[in-house]
Design a protein around this motif. Sequence first.
Motif, PDB file in Angstrom:
ATOM      1  N   ALA A 141      50.409  41.318  54.000  1.00 28.05           N
ATOM      2  CA  ALA A 141      51.218  42.098  53.055  1.00 28.05           C
ATOM      3  C   ALA A 141      51.952  43.215  53.795  1.00 28.05           C
ATOM      4  N   ASP A 142      51.259  43.869  54.742  1.00 27.77           N
ATOM      5  CA  ASP A 142      51.895  44.925  55.532  1.00 27.77           C
ATOM      6  C   ASP A 142      53.044  44.363  56.366  1.00 27.77           C
ATOM      7  N   GLU A 143      52.825  43.172  56.959  1.00 30.39           N
ATOM      8  CA  GLU A 143      53.881  42.550  57.761  1.00 30.39           C
ATOM      9  C   GLU A 143      55.087  42.227  56.888  1.00 30.39           C
ATOM     10  N   ARG A 144      54.810  41.677  55.674  1.00 29.92           N
ATOM     11  CA  ARG A 144      55.900  41.368  54.755  1.00 29.92           C
ATOM     12  C   ARG A 144      56.625  42.639  54.334  1.00 29.92           C
ATOM     13  N   GLU A 145      55.846  43.682  54.104  1.00 31.70           N
ATOM     14  CA  GLU A 145      56.431  44.981  53.729  1.00 31.70           C
ATOM     15  C   GLU A 145      57.316  45.493  54.866  1.00 31.70           C
ATOM     16  N   GLY A 146      56.863  45.319  56.115  1.00 31.51           N
ATOM     17  CA  GLY A 146      57.641  45.721  57.285  1.00 31.51           C
ATOM     18  C   GLY A 146      58.956  44.971  57.353  1.00 31.51           C
ATOM     19  N   GLU A 147      58.926  43.669  57.055  1.00 32.35           N
ATOM     20  CA  GLU A 147      60.152  42.861  57.050  1.00 32.35           C
ATOM     21  C   GLU A 147      61.115  43.359  55.988  1.00 32.35           C
ATOM     22  N   ARG A 148      60.556  43.707  54.801  1.00 34.95           N
ATOM     23  CA  ARG A 148      61.381  44.213  53.715  1.00 34.95           C
ATOM     24  C   ARG A 148      62.017  45.544  54.116  1.00 34.95           C
ATOM     25  N   ASP A 149      61.219  46.369  54.809  1.00 34.89           N
ATOM     26  CA  ASP A 149      61.744  47.667  55.264  1.00 34.89           C
ATOM     27  C   ASP A 149      62.925  47.452  56.200  1.00 34.89           C
ATOM     28  N   GLU A 150      62.809  46.473  57.111  1.00 35.88           N
ATOM     29  CA  GLU A 150      63.898  46.193  58.051  1.00 35.88           C
ATOM     30  C   GLU A 150      65.141  45.747  57.296  1.00 35.88           C
ATOM     31  N   ASP A 151      64.950  44.881  56.268  1.00 38.08           N
ATOM     32  CA  ASP A 151      66.077  44.413  55.466  1.00 38.08           C
ATOM     33  C   ASP A 151      66.749  45.580  54.751  1.00 38.08           C
ATOM     34  N   SER A 152      65.947  46.474  54.164  1.00 41.54           N
ATOM     35  CA  SER A 152      66.542  47.592  53.432  1.00 41.54           C
ATOM     36  C   SER A 152      67.225  48.560  54.386  1.00 41.54           C
ATOM     37  N   GLU A 153      66.694  48.716  55.620  1.00 37.19           N
ATOM     38  CA  GLU A 153      67.342  49.580  56.607  1.00 37.19           C
ATOM     39  C   GLU A 153      68.721  49.028  56.954  1.00 37.19           C
ATOM     40  N   MET A 154      68.801  47.677  57.064  1.00 37.75           N
ATOM     41  CA  MET A 154      70.077  47.046  57.398  1.00 37.75           C
ATOM     42  C   MET A 154      71.121  47.323  56.328  1.00 37.75           C
ATOM     43  N   LYS A 155      70.708  47.308  55.053  1.00 40.89           N
ATOM     44  CA  LYS A 155      71.641  47.548  53.960  1.00 40.89           C
ATOM     45  C   LYS A 155      72.187  48.981  54.038  1.00 40.89           C
ATOM     46  N   ASP A 156      71.335  49.902  54.443  1.00 39.30           N
ATOM     47  CA  ASP A 156      71.738  51.303  54.511  1.00 39.30           C
ATOM     48  C   ASP A 156      72.517  51.627  55.789  1.00 39.30           C
ATOM     49  N   ASP A 157      72.323  50.842  56.852  1.00 38.63           N
ATOM     50  CA  ASP A 157      72.906  51.159  58.166  1.00 38.63           C
ATOM     51  C   ASP A 157      74.050  50.189  58.459  1.00 38.63           C
ATOM     52  N   PRO A 158      75.301  50.654  58.389  1.00 41.87           N
ATOM     53  CA  PRO A 158      76.444  49.755  58.610  1.00 41.87           C
ATOM     54  C   PRO A 158      76.432  49.157  60.014  1.00 41.87           C
ATOM     55  N   MET A 159      75.987  49.901  61.018  1.00 41.07           N
ATOM     56  CA  MET A 159      75.935  49.402  62.394  1.00 41.07           C
ATOM     57  C   MET A 159      74.946  48.237  62.500  1.00 41.07           C
ATOM     58  N   ALA A 160      73.748  48.398  61.863  1.00 40.59           N
ATOM     59  CA  ALA A 160      72.737  47.334  61.889  1.00 40.59           C
ATOM     60  C   ALA A 160      73.258  46.099  61.176  1.00 40.59           C
ATOM     61  N   ARG A 161      74.019  46.303  60.066  1.00 35.45           N
ATOM     62  CA  ARG A 161      74.606  45.171  59.344  1.00 35.45           C
ATOM     63  C   ARG A 161      75.605  44.436  60.228  1.00 35.45           C
ATOM     64  N   ALA A 162      76.421  45.186  60.931  1.00 37.19           N
ATOM     65  CA  ALA A 162      77.430  44.582  61.808  1.00 37.19           C
ATOM     66  C   ALA A 162      76.755  43.796  62.931  1.00 37.19           C
ATOM     67  N   GLU A 163      75.679  44.364  63.501  1.00 38.88           N
ATOM     68  CA  GLU A 163      74.933  43.652  64.569  1.00 38.88           C
ATOM     69  C   GLU A 163      74.365  42.345  64.037  1.00 38.88           C
ATOM     70  N   ALA A 164      73.781  42.404  62.845  1.00 38.03           N
ATOM     71  CA  ALA A 164      73.180  41.208  62.245  1.00 38.03           C
ATOM     72  C   ALA A 164      74.236  40.142  62.005  1.00 38.03           C
ATOM     73  N   GLU A 165      75.426  40.559  61.539  1.00 41.11           N
ATOM     74  CA  GLU A 165      76.490  39.590  61.295  1.00 41.11           C
ATOM     75  C   GLU A 165      76.922  38.921  62.605  1.00 41.11           C
ATOM     76  N   VAL A 166      77.070  39.727  63.662  1.00 45.73           N
ATOM     77  CA  VAL A 166      77.457  39.178  64.980  1.00 45.73           C
ATOM     78  C   VAL A 166      76.407  38.197  65.470  1.00 45.73           C
ATOM     79  N   LEU A 167      75.107  38.565  65.318  1.00 47.53           N
ATOM     80  CA  LEU A 167      74.015  37.672  65.738  1.00 47.53           C
ATOM     81  C   LEU A 167      74.050  36.376  64.940  1.00 47.53           C
ATOM     82  N   ASN A 168      74.278  36.476  63.633  1.00 47.63           N
ATOM     83  CA  ASN A 168      74.341  35.282  62.796  1.00 47.63           C
ATOM     84  C   ASN A 168      75.509  34.396  63.190  1.00 47.63           C
ATOM     85  N   GLN A 169      76.672  35.011  63.505  1.00 49.20           N
ATOM     86  CA  GLN A 169      77.843  34.235  63.927  1.00 49.20           C
ATOM     87  C   GLN A 169      77.574  33.527  65.248  1.00 49.20           C
TER      88      GLN A 169
END
Length: 173
Positions: A141-169
């Motif tokens: 549950a803690d690991e899943r919570e950690g993953e959720r935290d990372e996802d929510s950080e990405m939504k708040d951080d435009p730079m992290a979102r841009a990095e994720a998009e580049v990685l996905n591309q």
Amino acid sequence: MAQPKQKNTLYVGGLAEEVNETILHSAFIPFGDIKDVKTPLDQATQKHRSFGFVTFLEKEDAAAAMDNMDNAELYGRVLTVNYALPEKIKGGEQGWAAQPIWADADTWFERQQQEEEMLRVQAENRAEMEKAEELHRKKLADEREGERDEDSEMKDDPMARAEAEVLNQNASS
């Protein structure tokens, strides 16, 4: 014939259906300190089988109880009180049918104690397993919570979102 070694455990036969271990204890406590009282249950009916065992701390107390309680009346039934000793039969043992019902009292007590110990150990093991499973569930549950935290950080951080998009591309190319 040699007198069998006197023991502390008495067989008490002829018990009325209403008699339980508490009542049996109360009936025998005037004769001395009691170590244990058992009324073996019939597996089918879950009622005692009209007999029980009383174990005194002192042999003298067991002797006094037997002298006073054999042929005494309890709840309208006449009791049979004897030492719970295996009876040796001339020419060897002839099986259960030839032995008195109290013949196996000592091994019965040993089996009861072994079963109680085994149940205690099983309960401890079960508790440890449940604790380990709970820790494992919490860790997941803690690991899943950690993953959720990372996802929510990405939504708040435009730079992290841009990095994720580049990685996905890059991953899809």
